[in-house]
Motif scaffolding. Structure first.
Motif, PDB file in Angstrom:
ATOM      1  N   LEU A 256       4.250  -7.168   9.781  1.00 53.96           N
ATOM      2  CA  LEU A 256       3.326  -6.093   9.386  1.00 53.96           C
ATOM      3  C   LEU A 256       3.072  -6.124   7.884  1.00 53.96           C
ATOM      4  O   LEU A 256       1.924  -5.917   7.440  1.00 53.96           O
ATOM      5  CB  LEU A 256       3.892  -4.731   9.798  1.00 53.96           C
ATOM      6  CG  LEU A 256       4.045  -4.458  11.293  1.00 53.96           C
ATOM      7  CD1 LEU A 256       4.579  -3.043  11.515  1.00 53.96           C
ATOM      8  CD2 LEU A 256       2.743  -4.653  12.046  1.00 53.96           C
TER       9      LEU A 256
ATOM     10  N   ASP B 118       0.167  -0.626  16.574  1.00 55.41           N
ATOM     11  CA  ASP B 118       0.215  -0.898  15.134  1.00 55.41           C
ATOM     12  C   ASP B 118      -0.914  -1.842  14.724  1.00 55.41           C
ATOM     13  O   ASP B 118      -1.455  -1.732  13.618  1.00 55.41           O
ATOM     14  CB  ASP B 118       1.557  -1.539  14.743  1.00 55.41           C
ATOM     15  CG  ASP B 118       2.699  -0.539  14.703  1.00 55.41           C
ATOM     16  OD1 ASP B 118       2.429   0.671  14.586  1.00 55.41           O
ATOM     17  OD2 ASP B 118       3.867  -0.973  14.790  1.00 55.41           O
TER      18      ASP B 118
ATOM     19  N   LEU C 143      -4.039  -4.528  10.818  1.00 53.98           N
ATOM     20  CA  LEU C 143      -3.476  -3.200  10.981  1.00 53.98           C
ATOM     21  C   LEU C 143      -4.526  -2.301  11.616  1.00 53.98           C
ATOM     22  O   LEU C 143      -5.680  -2.249  11.158  1.00 53.98           O
ATOM     23  CB  LEU C 143      -3.039  -2.635   9.633  1.00 53.98           C
ATOM     24  CG  LEU C 143      -1.998  -3.450   8.853  1.00 53.98           C
ATOM     25  CD1 LEU C 143      -1.725  -2.784   7.510  1.00 53.98           C
ATOM     26  CD2 LEU C 143      -0.712  -3.614   9.647  1.00 53.98           C
TER      27      LEU C 143
END
Length: 381
Positions: free
Chosen positions: A131, A175, A190
Protein backbone atom coordinates in the motif's frame (compact mmCIF):
# COMPACT_ATOMS: atom_id res chain seq x y z
CA UNK A 1 -55.10 -2.09 0.52
CA UNK A 2 -55.81 -5.51 -0.92
CA UNK A 3 -52.95 -7.19 -2.80
CA UNK A 4 -52.98 -7.13 -6.58
CA UNK A 5 -54.60 -10.08 -8.33
CA UNK A 6 -52.36 -12.61 -10.02
CA UNK A 7 -51.78 -12.32 -13.78
CA UNK A 8 -51.13 -15.19 -16.17
CA UNK A 9 -48.79 -14.67 -19.11
CA UNK A 10 -47.85 -16.79 -22.07
CA UNK A 11 -44.14 -17.53 -22.48
CA UNK A 12 -44.13 -15.14 -25.45
CA UNK A 13 -45.48 -12.32 -23.26
CA UNK A 14 -42.91 -13.14 -20.58
CA UNK A 15 -40.15 -13.01 -23.21
CA UNK A 16 -41.38 -9.62 -24.41
CA UNK A 17 -41.09 -8.20 -20.89
CA UNK A 18 -37.61 -9.63 -20.36
CA UNK A 19 -36.29 -8.54 -23.75
CA UNK A 20 -37.64 -5.03 -23.23
CA UNK A 21 -35.98 -4.84 -19.80
CA UNK A 22 -32.72 -6.10 -21.31
CA UNK A 23 -32.96 -3.36 -23.95
CA UNK A 24 -32.73 -5.85 -26.82
CA UNK A 25 -35.80 -4.67 -28.73
CA UNK A 26 -34.40 -1.47 -30.20
CA UNK A 27 -31.18 -0.88 -32.13
CA UNK A 28 -29.34 1.65 -29.92
CA UNK A 29 -31.20 2.06 -26.62
CA UNK A 30 -28.34 3.80 -24.81
CA UNK A 31 -26.96 6.01 -27.57
CA UNK A 32 -23.21 6.03 -28.16
CA UNK A 33 -19.91 6.90 -26.48
CA UNK A 34 -18.64 6.55 -22.93
CA UNK A 35 -21.87 7.91 -21.49
CA UNK A 36 -23.78 5.14 -23.24
CA UNK A 37 -21.44 2.65 -21.60
CA UNK A 38 -22.17 4.15 -18.19
CA UNK A 39 -25.91 4.11 -18.88
CA UNK A 40 -25.84 0.49 -20.04
CA UNK A 41 -23.94 -0.72 -16.97
CA UNK A 42 -26.26 1.25 -14.69
CA UNK A 43 -29.35 -0.20 -16.34
CA UNK A 44 -28.13 -3.80 -16.45
CA UNK A 45 -26.68 -3.55 -12.93
CA UNK A 46 -23.47 -5.33 -13.90
CA UNK A 47 -21.56 -6.48 -16.98
CA UNK A 48 -19.65 -9.71 -16.47
CA UNK A 49 -15.92 -9.89 -17.19
CA UNK A 50 -14.42 -13.09 -18.59
CA UNK A 51 -10.89 -14.14 -19.42
CA UNK A 52 -11.57 -16.20 -22.56
CA UNK A 53 -10.62 -14.30 -25.69
CA UNK A 54 -11.27 -16.77 -28.50
CA UNK A 55 -13.48 -13.91 -29.63
CA UNK A 56 -13.78 -10.47 -28.00
CA UNK A 57 -14.01 -10.70 -24.21
CA UNK A 58 -17.49 -10.84 -22.75
CA UNK A 59 -17.61 -7.36 -21.22
CA UNK A 60 -16.94 -5.70 -24.57
CA UNK A 61 -19.27 -8.13 -26.34
CA UNK A 62 -22.20 -7.48 -23.96
CA UNK A 63 -21.85 -3.73 -24.40
CA UNK A 64 -21.55 -4.00 -28.20
CA UNK A 65 -24.81 -5.95 -28.26
CA UNK A 66 -26.64 -2.93 -26.85
CA UNK A 67 -24.44 -0.13 -28.23
CA UNK A 68 -23.85 -0.71 -31.97
CA UNK A 69 -21.25 2.10 -32.11
CA UNK A 70 -19.46 0.84 -28.99
CA UNK A 71 -15.68 1.21 -28.89
CA UNK A 72 -13.40 -0.43 -26.33
CA UNK A 73 -12.06 3.00 -25.43
CA UNK A 74 -15.53 3.92 -24.16
CA UNK A 75 -15.26 1.39 -21.34
CA UNK A 76 -11.70 2.49 -20.63
CA UNK A 77 -12.90 6.08 -20.29
CA UNK A 78 -15.82 5.07 -18.07
CA UNK A 79 -13.51 3.13 -15.77
CA UNK A 80 -10.33 5.18 -15.72
CA UNK A 81 -11.33 8.76 -16.56
CA UNK A 82 -15.00 9.26 -15.72
CA UNK A 83 -14.82 6.60 -12.98
CA UNK A 84 -18.51 5.93 -13.51
CA UNK A 85 -17.98 2.15 -13.36
CA UNK A 86 -15.73 -0.02 -11.23
CA UNK A 87 -14.85 -3.69 -10.97
CA UNK A 88 -16.03 -5.97 -8.22
CA UNK A 89 -17.60 -9.36 -7.59
CA UNK A 90 -21.32 -9.90 -8.24
CA UNK A 91 -21.88 -13.58 -9.14
CA UNK A 92 -18.57 -13.22 -11.00
CA UNK A 93 -16.07 -10.42 -11.57
CA UNK A 94 -18.00 -7.63 -13.28
CA UNK A 95 -18.20 -3.96 -14.11
CA UNK A 96 -20.62 -2.31 -11.69
CA UNK A 97 -21.94 1.28 -11.54
CA UNK A 98 -19.85 3.43 -9.21
CA UNK A 99 -23.09 4.90 -7.86
CA UNK A 100 -23.73 1.43 -6.36
CA UNK A 101 -20.36 1.15 -4.58
CA UNK A 102 -21.87 1.38 -1.10
CA UNK A 103 -23.82 -1.84 -1.62
CA UNK A 104 -20.57 -3.76 -1.99
CA UNK A 105 -18.79 -2.25 1.00
CA UNK A 106 -20.14 -4.77 3.54
CA UNK A 107 -18.67 -7.60 1.43
CA UNK A 108 -15.36 -5.73 1.39
CA UNK A 109 -15.48 -5.35 5.16
CA UNK A 110 -16.05 -9.11 5.55
CA UNK A 111 -12.94 -9.86 3.50
CA UNK A 112 -10.95 -7.55 5.77
CA UNK A 113 -12.28 -8.83 9.11
CA UNK A 114 -12.66 -12.51 8.20
CA UNK A 115 -10.34 -13.18 5.24
CA UNK A 116 -10.89 -16.28 3.11
CA UNK A 117 -8.33 -19.04 3.62
CA UNK A 118 -6.39 -17.95 0.53
CA UNK A 119 -5.53 -14.65 2.25
CA UNK A 120 -5.07 -15.94 5.81
CA UNK A 121 -1.29 -16.29 5.46
CA UNK A 122 -0.71 -12.72 4.28
CA UNK A 123 1.94 -10.92 6.32
CA UNK A 124 0.56 -7.55 7.51
CA UNK A 125 3.95 -5.88 7.09
CA UNK A 126 4.18 -6.98 3.45
CA UNK A 127 0.66 -5.77 2.77
CA UNK A 128 1.36 -2.37 4.36
CA UNK A 129 4.53 -2.12 2.26
CA UNK A 130 2.50 -2.71 -0.93
CA UNK A 131 0.00 0.00 0.00
CA UNK A 132 2.83 2.38 0.80
CA UNK A 133 4.49 1.74 -2.56
CA UNK A 134 1.23 2.35 -4.46
CA UNK A 135 0.67 5.52 -2.43
CA UNK A 136 4.12 6.79 -3.40
CA UNK A 137 4.39 5.54 -7.00
CA UNK A 138 0.80 5.52 -8.22
CA UNK A 139 -1.19 2.66 -9.72
CA UNK A 140 0.78 -0.56 -10.18
CA UNK A 141 0.21 -3.80 -12.07
CA UNK A 142 1.71 -7.14 -11.18
CA UNK A 143 4.31 -6.59 -13.93
CA UNK A 144 5.63 -3.56 -12.03
CA UNK A 145 6.61 -5.70 -9.04
CA UNK A 146 9.58 -8.06 -8.89
CA UNK A 147 9.11 -10.65 -6.16
CA UNK A 148 12.31 -12.01 -4.68
CA UNK A 149 10.80 -15.45 -4.05
CA UNK A 150 8.32 -17.11 -6.39
CA UNK A 151 5.89 -19.84 -5.39
CA UNK A 152 4.37 -22.85 -7.06
CA UNK A 153 1.08 -22.33 -8.86
CA UNK A 154 -1.97 -23.85 -7.18
CA UNK A 155 -4.19 -23.21 -10.22
CA UNK A 156 -3.48 -22.82 -13.96
CA UNK A 157 -4.59 -19.15 -13.79
CA UNK A 158 -2.70 -18.40 -10.59
CA UNK A 159 0.48 -16.33 -10.42
CA UNK A 160 3.81 -17.38 -9.02
CA UNK A 161 4.20 -13.90 -7.54
CA UNK A 162 3.08 -13.56 -3.90
CA UNK A 163 2.44 -9.88 -4.61
CA UNK A 164 -0.57 -10.81 -6.73
CA UNK A 165 -2.25 -12.26 -3.64
CA UNK A 166 -1.57 -9.03 -1.78
CA UNK A 167 -3.08 -6.99 -4.61
CA UNK A 168 -6.17 -9.18 -4.78
CA UNK A 169 -6.62 -8.95 -1.02
CA UNK A 170 -6.48 -5.16 -1.24
CA UNK A 171 -8.94 -5.21 -4.13
CA UNK A 172 -11.48 -7.43 -2.39
CA UNK A 173 -11.24 -5.62 0.94
CA UNK A 174 -11.74 -2.22 -0.70
CA UNK A 175 -8.32 -0.64 -0.05
CA UNK A 176 -7.51 -0.84 -3.77
CA UNK A 177 -9.49 -0.32 -6.96
CA UNK A 178 -8.63 -1.31 -10.51
CA UNK A 179 -7.67 2.02 -12.02
CA UNK A 180 -7.19 0.74 -15.55
CA UNK A 181 -7.16 -2.50 -17.48
CA UNK A 182 -5.17 -3.47 -20.56
CA UNK A 183 -6.66 -6.73 -21.74
CA UNK A 184 -6.58 -8.76 -18.55
CA UNK A 185 -3.64 -6.84 -17.03
CA UNK A 186 -4.96 -4.73 -14.16
CA UNK A 187 -3.36 -1.71 -12.52
CA UNK A 188 -4.37 -1.15 -8.90
CA UNK A 189 -4.55 2.22 -7.16
CA UNK A 190 -5.68 3.32 -3.73
CA UNK A 191 -9.48 3.32 -3.90
CA UNK A 192 -9.87 6.69 -2.19
CA UNK A 193 -7.44 8.31 -4.61
CA UNK A 194 -8.91 6.61 -7.68
CA UNK A 195 -12.45 7.76 -6.91
CA UNK A 196 -11.35 11.14 -5.55
CA UNK A 197 -13.00 10.55 -2.19
CA UNK A 198 -12.23 12.67 0.84
CA UNK A 199 -14.94 10.75 2.68
CA UNK A 200 -16.00 7.27 1.66
CA UNK A 201 -19.64 6.45 0.95
CA UNK A 202 -21.63 5.11 3.88
CA UNK A 203 -21.84 1.29 3.67
CA UNK A 204 -25.32 -0.02 2.92
CA UNK A 205 -27.21 -1.95 5.57
CA UNK A 206 -28.40 -5.51 5.00
CA UNK A 207 -31.93 -4.21 4.43
CA UNK A 208 -30.69 -1.68 1.88
CA UNK A 209 -28.72 -4.38 0.05
CA UNK A 210 -31.86 -6.52 -0.21
CA UNK A 211 -33.82 -3.56 -1.61
CA UNK A 212 -31.03 -2.77 -4.05
CA UNK A 213 -30.87 -6.39 -5.24
CA UNK A 214 -34.63 -6.46 -5.86
CA UNK A 215 -34.63 -3.08 -7.60
CA UNK A 216 -31.70 -4.07 -9.82
CA UNK A 217 -33.47 -7.26 -10.91
CA UNK A 218 -36.76 -5.50 -11.63
CA UNK A 219 -34.95 -2.97 -13.83
CA UNK A 220 -32.85 -5.45 -15.81
CA UNK A 221 -35.22 -8.43 -15.91
CA UNK A 222 -38.71 -6.92 -15.88
CA UNK A 223 -40.26 -10.23 -14.83
CA UNK A 224 -38.55 -11.69 -11.77
CA UNK A 225 -38.57 -14.79 -9.60
CA UNK A 226 -36.89 -15.19 -6.24
CA UNK A 227 -34.13 -17.24 -7.91
CA UNK A 228 -33.57 -14.70 -10.67
CA UNK A 229 -33.43 -11.79 -8.20
CA UNK A 230 -30.92 -13.53 -5.94
CA UNK A 231 -28.84 -15.20 -8.65
CA UNK A 232 -25.35 -15.53 -7.20
CA UNK A 233 -26.59 -14.35 -3.77
CA UNK A 234 -29.01 -17.06 -2.66
CA UNK A 235 -28.70 -16.22 1.08
CA UNK A 236 -30.48 -12.94 0.28
CA UNK A 237 -33.73 -14.79 -0.41
CA UNK A 238 -34.76 -14.61 3.24
CA UNK A 239 -34.54 -10.81 3.16
CA UNK A 240 -35.91 -10.24 -0.34
CA UNK A 241 -39.05 -12.37 0.08
CA UNK A 242 -40.66 -10.07 2.72
CA UNK A 243 -39.89 -7.06 0.52
CA UNK A 244 -41.78 -8.67 -2.34
CA UNK A 245 -44.75 -9.40 -0.08
CA UNK A 246 -44.82 -5.77 1.06
CA UNK A 247 -44.73 -4.44 -2.50
CA UNK A 248 -47.48 -6.84 -3.56
CA UNK A 249 -49.69 -5.56 -0.72
CA UNK A 250 -49.01 -2.02 -1.94
CA UNK A 251 -49.83 -3.09 -5.50
CA UNK A 252 -46.39 -1.99 -6.63
CA UNK A 253 -45.71 -5.59 -7.69
CA UNK A 254 -48.11 -8.05 -9.28
CA UNK A 255 -47.84 -11.85 -8.84
CA UNK A 256 -47.41 -13.53 -12.23
CA UNK A 257 -47.73 -17.07 -13.46
CA UNK A 258 -46.21 -18.13 -16.77
CA UNK A 259 -48.25 -20.72 -18.63
CA UNK A 260 -46.73 -24.23 -18.39
CA UNK A 261 -44.43 -23.03 -15.61
CA UNK A 262 -46.94 -22.16 -12.90
CA UNK A 263 -44.82 -23.73 -10.14
CA UNK A 264 -42.30 -20.88 -10.44
CA UNK A 265 -43.83 -17.73 -8.97
CA UNK A 266 -42.90 -14.50 -10.73
CA UNK A 267 -43.58 -10.84 -10.09
CA UNK A 268 -43.55 -7.69 -12.21
CA UNK A 269 -44.42 -4.04 -11.86
CA UNK A 270 -47.59 -2.80 -13.56
CA UNK A 271 -45.37 -0.78 -15.92
CA UNK A 272 -43.42 -3.89 -16.93
CA UNK A 273 -46.63 -5.85 -17.49
CA UNK A 274 -47.73 -3.17 -19.92
CA UNK A 275 -44.84 -4.19 -22.21
CA UNK A 276 -46.06 -7.81 -22.43
CA UNK A 277 -48.07 -7.00 -25.53
CA UNK A 278 -45.28 -5.14 -27.28
CA UNK A 279 -44.34 -6.69 -30.57
CA UNK A 280 -40.70 -7.70 -30.73
CA UNK A 281 -38.91 -6.34 -33.78
CA UNK A 282 -36.93 -9.06 -35.57
CA UNK A 283 -33.55 -7.68 -34.50
CA UNK A 284 -30.61 -10.08 -34.71
CA UNK A 285 -28.25 -10.31 -31.73
CA UNK A 286 -25.22 -12.60 -31.54
CA UNK A 287 -25.04 -12.98 -27.77
CA UNK A 288 -22.16 -13.67 -25.44
CA UNK A 289 -22.57 -16.82 -23.34
CA UNK A 290 -22.10 -14.44 -20.38
CA UNK A 291 -24.79 -12.00 -21.52
CA UNK A 292 -27.35 -11.25 -18.78
CA UNK A 293 -30.01 -12.84 -21.00
CA UNK A 294 -28.03 -16.09 -21.22
CA UNK A 295 -26.19 -16.49 -17.93
CA UNK A 296 -29.23 -17.67 -15.95
CA UNK A 297 -29.52 -20.95 -17.85
CA UNK A 298 -32.69 -22.32 -16.19
CA UNK A 299 -34.57 -19.08 -16.76
CA UNK A 300 -33.38 -18.99 -20.39
CA UNK A 301 -34.57 -22.56 -20.94
CA UNK A 302 -37.95 -21.92 -19.28
CA UNK A 303 -38.84 -18.78 -21.24
CA UNK A 304 -37.06 -19.44 -24.55
CA UNK A 305 -37.04 -23.24 -24.70
CA UNK A 306 -33.32 -23.09 -25.43
CA UNK A 307 -30.71 -25.06 -23.49
CA UNK A 308 -27.35 -23.35 -23.67
CA UNK A 309 -24.21 -25.40 -23.14
CA UNK A 310 -20.93 -23.70 -22.26
CA UNK A 311 -18.44 -26.24 -23.52
CA UNK A 312 -15.04 -24.55 -23.32
CA UNK A 313 -14.08 -26.99 -20.56
CA UNK A 314 -15.86 -30.00 -22.08
CA UNK A 315 -13.67 -32.61 -23.87
CA UNK A 316 -14.01 -32.12 -27.65
CA UNK A 317 -15.74 -35.47 -28.32
CA UNK A 318 -18.53 -34.53 -25.88
CA UNK A 319 -19.24 -31.06 -27.26
CA UNK A 320 -22.60 -30.42 -28.87
CA UNK A 321 -22.60 -26.70 -29.72
CA UNK A 322 -18.83 -26.13 -29.84
CA UNK A 323 -16.01 -24.69 -27.74
CA UNK A 324 -17.44 -21.17 -27.34
CA UNK A 325 -20.93 -21.22 -28.80
CA UNK A 326 -22.83 -17.94 -29.07
CA UNK A 327 -26.65 -18.01 -29.04
CA UNK A 328 -28.27 -16.09 -31.90
CA UNK A 329 -31.41 -14.20 -30.94
CA UNK A 330 -33.77 -13.19 -33.74
CA UNK A 331 -36.78 -11.32 -32.43
CA UNK A 332 -37.84 -13.38 -29.41
CA UNK A 333 -36.39 -16.71 -30.48
CA UNK A 334 -32.94 -18.27 -30.12
CA UNK A 335 -32.67 -19.70 -33.62
CA UNK A 336 -29.04 -20.87 -33.75
CA UNK A 337 -25.77 -21.23 -31.87
CA UNK A 338 -22.53 -20.23 -33.58
CA UNK A 339 -19.12 -21.44 -32.48
CA UNK A 340 -16.83 -18.64 -33.65
CA UNK A 341 -13.13 -17.91 -33.42
CA UNK A 342 -11.31 -14.70 -34.29
CA UNK A 343 -8.24 -15.21 -36.47
CA UNK A 344 -6.53 -11.96 -35.52
CA UNK A 345 -3.38 -12.64 -37.54
CA UNK A 346 -5.31 -12.95 -40.79
CA UNK A 347 -8.04 -10.53 -39.70
CA UNK A 348 -11.09 -12.71 -40.17
CA UNK A 349 -13.80 -14.38 -38.17
CA UNK A 350 -13.85 -18.16 -38.46
CA UNK A 351 -17.03 -20.23 -38.31
CA UNK A 352 -16.17 -23.37 -36.36
CA UNK A 353 -19.73 -24.72 -36.15
CA UNK A 354 -23.25 -23.51 -37.00
CA UNK A 355 -26.05 -25.28 -35.12
CA UNK A 356 -29.66 -24.52 -36.00
CA UNK A 357 -32.25 -24.56 -33.20
CA UNK A 358 -35.12 -24.09 -35.67
CA UNK A 359 -35.57 -25.32 -39.23
CA UNK A 360 -33.11 -23.48 -41.45
CA UNK A 361 -34.62 -20.73 -43.61
CA UNK A 362 -32.89 -18.64 -46.29
CA UNK A 363 -34.20 -15.37 -44.84
CA UNK A 364 -32.94 -16.25 -41.33
CA UNK A 365 -29.54 -17.28 -42.67
CA UNK A 366 -29.21 -14.03 -44.62
CA UNK A 367 -30.16 -11.94 -41.58
CA UNK A 368 -27.65 -13.78 -39.39
CA UNK A 369 -24.91 -13.40 -41.99
CA UNK A 370 -25.55 -9.63 -42.05
CA UNK A 371 -25.18 -9.59 -38.26
CA UNK A 372 -22.00 -11.68 -38.56
CA UNK A 373 -20.49 -9.10 -40.90
CA UNK A 374 -21.12 -6.36 -38.32
CA UNK A 375 -19.82 -8.62 -35.57
CA UNK A 376 -16.63 -9.32 -37.55
CA UNK A 377 -15.99 -5.59 -38.01
CA UNK A 378 -16.34 -5.14 -34.25
CA UNK A 379 -14.01 -8.07 -33.54
CA UNK A 380 -11.28 -6.70 -35.76
CA UNK A 381 -11.67 -2.98 -34.98
Amino acid sequence: MAPASSVTLTPAQARAIWLNAQRLVEPAPFGAGADATRAAVEHLGYVQIDTINVIERSHHHILFTRIPDYARADLEQAQSTDRSVFEYWTHALAYVPTRDYRYFMPAMRRVRTDPPASYAAIEPAEYRALLRRIREEGALSIRDIEDEVLEEKTHPWASRKPSKRLMRFGFYNGDLAIARRTGMLKAYDLADRHFGWETRPRPATDAQIAEYTLRRALTAQGLVSLDSICYGSLPLKAQVAPLIDRLVRRRELVPVQVQSFEKVVHWATPAALATAGDGTAPLVHILSPFDPLVIQRKRLEMLFGYVHRFEAYVPPPKRVLGYFALPVLVGDQVVAALDLKTDRANRRLLMQQWTWMVPERPDLKAAIEDALARFERFQLA
